[in-house]
Structures are given as C-alpha cells and as structure tokens.
Design an enzyme around this catalytic site. Structure first.
Site, PDB file in Angstrom:
ATOM      1  N   MET A   1      10.964  -7.285  -2.023  1.00 39.63           N
ATOM      2  CA  MET A   1       9.668  -6.609  -1.805  1.00 39.63           C
ATOM      3  C   MET A   1       8.537  -7.754  -2.056  1.00 39.63           C
ATOM      4  SD  MET A   1       6.823  -4.776  -3.036  1.00 39.63           S
ATOM      5  CE  MET A   1       6.765  -5.010  -4.611  1.00 39.63           C
ATOM      6  N   PRO A   2       7.797  -7.681  -1.088  1.00 40.18           N
ATOM      7  CA  PRO A   2       6.995  -6.847  -0.044  1.00 40.18           C
ATOM      8  C   PRO A   2       8.313  -7.036   1.079  1.00 40.18           C
ATOM      9  CG  PRO A   2       5.462  -8.570  -1.000  1.00 40.18           C
ATOM     10  CD  PRO A   2       6.544  -8.703  -1.503  1.00 40.18           C
ATOM     11  N   LEU A   3       7.993  -6.057   2.089  1.00 43.92           N
ATOM     12  CA  LEU A   3       8.890  -6.104   3.178  1.00 43.92           C
ATOM     13  C   LEU A   3       7.987  -6.216   4.281  1.00 43.92           C
ATOM     14  CD1 LEU A   3      11.319  -5.066   4.858  1.00 43.92           C
ATOM     15  CD2 LEU A   3      10.326  -3.010   4.617  1.00 43.92           C
TER      16      LEU A   3
ATOM     17  N   VAL B   1       4.528  -4.252   4.131  1.00 45.08           N
ATOM     18  CA  VAL B   1       4.621  -3.100   3.047  1.00 45.08           C
ATOM     19  C   VAL B   1       4.943  -3.544   1.802  1.00 45.08           C
ATOM     20  CG1 VAL B   1       5.913  -1.024   2.889  1.00 45.08           C
ATOM     21  CG2 VAL B   1       5.788  -1.858   4.947  1.00 45.08           C
TER      22      VAL B   1
END
Length: 130
Positions: free
Chosen positions: A1-3, A72
C-alpha cells in the site's frame, strides 16, 4: 500500500513499462516513506482513442505518451503529496524521457479498514501491519 493504477496508451514495450513502474515506486518510497517492499502497481493499456485528457484550460499539450496515475493510499500530508508529484515528474522525465505535460496524477485516500492484503483479514486492523 499505496496502490497505483497506471493508464497508458498502447505501444510501450515491457522495458519502458518496467522503467515507468520502478521510477514511480522510487519516488513514492522517498515522498511517503513507505517500505521498499510496499509495492502494489497495476498497468492498464488502452487504444489511443480510449483516453481523453484535455488541459482543463491550463494550456497543456499532451502526446501519445500520456500516463495517468491513480494513487489509492492512507491519508498523506499536503507536503508529502506535493513532494511526490514533483519527484515523480522530475524522475519520469530523467529516467523515462516522459514530458511532465504527459503526466496526470490523482490521489484517493482511504482508511485502515479499507485494506485487506490477503487471507480475508484487514491487516492494519489486526495489527499485522502498522
């Protein structure tokens, strides 16, 4: 994460895509301070007519090398976001020859309960991830 989701116009070879992903990840690691192995990226290629990206009145000319990146992520500070945008544009120009006019970035923030990295668990909530 982040994506990160990368939308590009068809025609890039595997080496070009690899450089795009590697360079973007390095900028993300530096700007957000995420671990090196915190890497989630998806590339989607589209025929030229399937991406429409006008200039919003800013006078920006775009080419068929356009890259649209949707990030994201958990909440980030304004300074982190601005650093990411700057590093990303600078490094993609240096390492990939991408004109900064051909880079669009959008960020969507979400919370810890919005992530599951596998096994049907929300690892941020269970304490498996910080």
């Amino acid at each position: 994460m982040p994506l990160l989701y990368f939308d590009v116009i068809e025609g890039r070879n595997p080496g070009e895509l690899e450089a795009l992903l590697d360079t973007s990840h390095a900028a993300l690691v530096e700007a957000f301070g995420v671990p090196e192995r915190d890497r989630y990226q998806v590339v989607r290629s589209h025929p030229a007519g399937q991406i429409v990206a006008l200039d919003t009145g800013l006078g920006i000319d775009r080419s068929d090398q356009l890259v649209v990146i949707h990030v994201v992520t958990r909440a980030r500070t304004r300074a982190q976001k601005e650093k990411f945008y700057e590093l990303l544009a600078e490094r993609l120009r240096r390492d990939c020859g991408l004109d900064p006019a051909d880079l669009i970035v959008s960020m969507t923030e979400n919370d810890d309960e919005d992530w599951s990295f596998g096994h049907g668990r929300a690892q941020f909530l269970t304490g498996e991830l910080q």
